[in-house]
Design a protein around this motif. Structure first.
Motif, mmCIF file in Angstrom:
data_model
loop_
_atom_site.group_PDB
_atom_site.id
_atom_site.type_symbol
_atom_site.label_atom_id
_atom_site.label_comp_id
_atom_site.label_asym_id
_atom_site.label_seq_id
_atom_site.Cartn_x
_atom_site.Cartn_y
_atom_site.Cartn_z
ATOM 1 N N TRP A 155 -10.735 18.076 -8.742
ATOM 2 C CA TRP A 155 -10.669 17.025 -9.751
ATOM 3 C C TRP A 155 -10.517 15.668 -9.078
ATOM 4 C CZ3 TRP A 155 -6.008 14.251 -11.346
ATOM 5 C CH2 TRP A 155 -4.862 14.600 -10.610
ATOM 6 N N ALA A 156 -11.020 14.653 -9.743
ATOM 7 C CA ALA A 156 -10.935 13.290 -9.233
ATOM 8 C C ALA A 156 -10.022 12.475 -10.137
ATOM 9 C CB ALA A 156 -12.321 12.649 -9.184
ATOM 10 N N LEU A 157 -9.178 11.675 -9.515
ATOM 11 C CA LEU A 157 -8.264 10.789 -10.233
ATOM 12 C C LEU A 157 -8.580 9.347 -9.879
ATOM 13 C CD1 LEU A 157 -5.666 10.004 -11.808
ATOM 14 C CD2 LEU A 157 -4.392 10.402 -9.678
ATOM 15 N N THR A 158 -8.802 8.530 -10.891
ATOM 16 C CA THR A 158 -8.986 7.094 -10.714
ATOM 17 C C THR A 158 -7.830 6.370 -11.382
ATOM 18 O OG1 THR A 158 -11.391 7.335 -10.725
ATOM 19 C CG2 THR A 158 -10.518 5.132 -11.107
ATOM 20 N N ARG A 159 -7.206 5.435 -10.656
ATOM 21 C CA ARG A 159 -6.093 4.664 -11.183
ATOM 22 C C ARG A 159 -6.382 3.174 -11.071
ATOM 23 N NH1 ARG A 159 -0.286 6.658 -8.991
ATOM 24 N NH2 ARG A 159 0.296 4.996 -10.462
ATOM 25 N N THR A 191 -9.397 6.466 -1.666
ATOM 26 C CA THR A 191 -10.228 5.277 -1.573
ATOM 27 C C THR A 191 -9.561 4.164 -2.374
ATOM 28 O OG1 THR A 191 -12.227 6.612 -1.438
ATOM 29 C CG2 THR A 191 -12.509 4.312 -2.043
ATOM 30 N N CYS A 192 -9.435 2.968 -1.776
ATOM 31 C CA CYS A 192 -8.822 1.857 -2.500
ATOM 32 C C CYS A 192 -9.755 0.655 -2.493
ATOM 33 C CB CYS A 192 -7.462 1.488 -1.902
ATOM 34 S SG CYS A 192 -7.484 0.856 -0.221
ATOM 35 N N GLN A 193 -9.650 -0.136 -3.549
ATOM 36 C CA GLN A 193 -10.488 -1.312 -3.699
ATOM 37 C C GLN A 193 -9.700 -2.409 -4.395
ATOM 38 O OE1 GLN A 193 -13.745 -1.410 -6.648
ATOM 39 N NE2 GLN A 193 -15.104 -1.794 -4.919
ATOM 40 N N TRP A 194 -9.707 -3.587 -3.776
ATOM 41 C CA TRP A 194 -8.978 -4.730 -4.299
ATOM 42 C C TRP A 194 -9.886 -5.604 -5.135
ATOM 43 C CZ3 TRP A 194 -3.848 -4.588 -3.601
ATOM 44 C CH2 TRP A 194 -3.351 -3.845 -2.524
ATOM 45 N N LEU A 200 -5.626 -3.684 -7.996
ATOM 46 C CA LEU A 200 -6.005 -2.554 -7.148
ATOM 47 C C LEU A 200 -6.507 -1.404 -7.989
ATOM 48 C CD1 LEU A 200 -5.962 -1.072 -4.332
ATOM 49 C CD2 LEU A 200 -3.631 -0.337 -4.937
ATOM 50 N N ARG A 201 -7.550 -0.750 -7.514
ATOM 51 C CA ARG A 201 -8.005 0.517 -8.073
ATOM 52 C C ARG A 201 -8.093 1.524 -6.940
ATOM 53 N NH1 ARG A 201 -12.833 1.068 -9.774
ATOM 54 N NH2 ARG A 201 -12.444 2.566 -11.403
ATOM 55 N N THR A 202 -7.749 2.782 -7.246
ATOM 56 C CA THR A 202 -7.823 3.847 -6.246
ATOM 57 C C THR A 202 -8.522 5.064 -6.831
ATOM 58 O OG1 THR A 202 -5.667 4.793 -6.879
ATOM 59 C CG2 THR A 202 -5.684 3.132 -5.123
ATOM 60 N N PRO A 336 -17.489 -0.734 -8.728
ATOM 61 C CA PRO A 336 -17.080 -2.107 -8.392
ATOM 62 C C PRO A 336 -16.388 -2.787 -9.561
ATOM 63 C CG PRO A 336 -19.307 -1.678 -7.614
ATOM 64 C CD PRO A 336 -18.915 -0.492 -8.454
ATOM 65 N N LEU A 337 -15.391 -3.580 -9.253
ATOM 66 C CA LEU A 337 -14.632 -4.288 -10.282
ATOM 67 C C LEU A 337 -15.433 -5.466 -10.830
ATOM 68 C CD1 LEU A 337 -11.205 -4.342 -8.451
ATOM 69 C CD2 LEU A 337 -11.767 -2.990 -10.457
#
Length: 337
Positions: A155-159, A191-194, A200-202, A336-337
């Motif tokens: 499973w994948a979790l996005t926060r 994986t993290c993205q600012w 922040l999203r991970t 992408p944000l």
């Protein structure tokens, strides 16, 4: 002396203690019955102890230390908690009207608590139970085809971390340093993205099924239903999606290959948890001991003051649980944000 355990439909296995009058005596009682408690816990996944004189966080910490050989960290924080010191926390500080769905604590981290210990210091006027569900039974209740997909894909979790819709990243990762967050994520298969505004999203991939490190039993161990978009009230979900977009929800889950979870699949999981769930009404001094690999827990809504404290112990490494899918096995990039 062997304890007298009571089993009743819809309720966890329970024992009543008599003749213990001090907090020090409660800790001594825990040490004296440690082996039997662990044996019963492995068989049933959770157990209630009623009758011990535990009235403060300090009393609870002493009982905790008599039971746990080691303490476990609370990592990648997801809900607000009060810290009472000495690794004793409130079970959650979310609003009383909000039910908390069934989940295994920190199922999304690479090391998680093997044991949880809850204690009631103040019982609510109404509701507020801490329901538990044996995830061996949850697994057996789920459709085999659905289980096979999650066994294969994980499973994948996005926060999405933010001050207004969830915990901010500083609280979740217990640091003010973006570099420390990035280092933690790199070490933990995340994986993290600012965003340009410092948000922040991970995203991370985890197995949905693991095996108990001592018994080898396969269990349903994840936050898939708990953190899916379908767990949100429909009106709240519509507002959040309208404000932040479908990729900006505070939490969302999917199959490990990125396939979205459907409302029907989420409902099947909720029904399986419900069929396996048992609960007991809290009374002051009650303890609830949970094998976190074998048992999910939640919280019922309540009225009146409620003070339930929790401690986490006996840390378990995911790698020691024969995960069906290795953590970080797939390269997952956030939208992408």
């Amino acid at each position: 002396m062997t304890l007298d355990w009571t089993e009743a439909p819809g309720r966890p296995v329970r024992t009543v203690v008599e003749g213990v009058s001090t907090a020090e005596g409660a800790a001594d009682w825990m040490r004296a019955h440690h082996a039997e408690l662990r044996e019963v816990l492995t068989r049933h996944g959770s157990l209630y102890v009623h009758g011990l004189p535990i009235a403060s966080a300090g009393d609870f910490a002493a009982v905790r230390d008599a039971l746990f050989a080691a303490r476990a960290k609370y990592q990648e924080k997801a809900t607000p908690r009060s810290d009472f010191g000495d690794d004793v926390f409130s079970s959650t500080d979310l609003p009383p009207s909000q039910a908390i769905r069934m989940h295994n604590e920190n199922s999304y981290t690479l090391t998680f608590p093997g044991l949880l210990l809850f204690c009631c210091l103040t019982a609510p006027e109404q509701g507020g139970a801490t329901p538990v569900a044996d995830v061996r039974r949850v697994l057996a209740e789920l459709p085999p085809a659905l289980v096979d997909r999650f066994r294969t894909e994980g499973w994948a979790l996005t926060r999405a971390y933010g001050e207004h819709i969830s915990l901010d990243w500083r609280t979740a990762f217990a640091t003010d340093s973006p570099a420390e967050v990035e280092a933690y994520c790199a070490d933990n298969g995340i994986t993290c993205q600012w965003g340009e505004d410092g948000t922040l999203r991970t995203r991370q991939l985890r197995p949905a099924l693991i095996r108990h490190p001592r018994t080898g039993e396969e269990v349903w161990f994840n936050h898939v239903a708990f953190w899916s978009e379908w767990s949100l009230d429909p009106d709240i979900r519509d507002v959040l999606v309208g404000e932040f977009g479908p990729d900006g929800l505070p939490f969302n889950t999917a199959l490990g290959d990125g396939t979205p979870l459907t409302a029907e699949e989420a409902a099947l999981m909720d029904a399986a948890y419900e069929r396996a769930t048992v609960r007991e009404t809290w009374q002051p001094g009650d303890l609830l001991l949970v094998d976190n690999v074998l048992t999910a827990h939640g919280r019922d809504p309540f009225r009146g003051e409620r003070k339930i404290v929790v401690a986490m112990g006996e840390p378990v490494a995911l790698a020691d649980c024969d995960p069906a899918v290795p953590a970080g096995a797939a390269s997952l990039q956030p939208t992408p944000l």
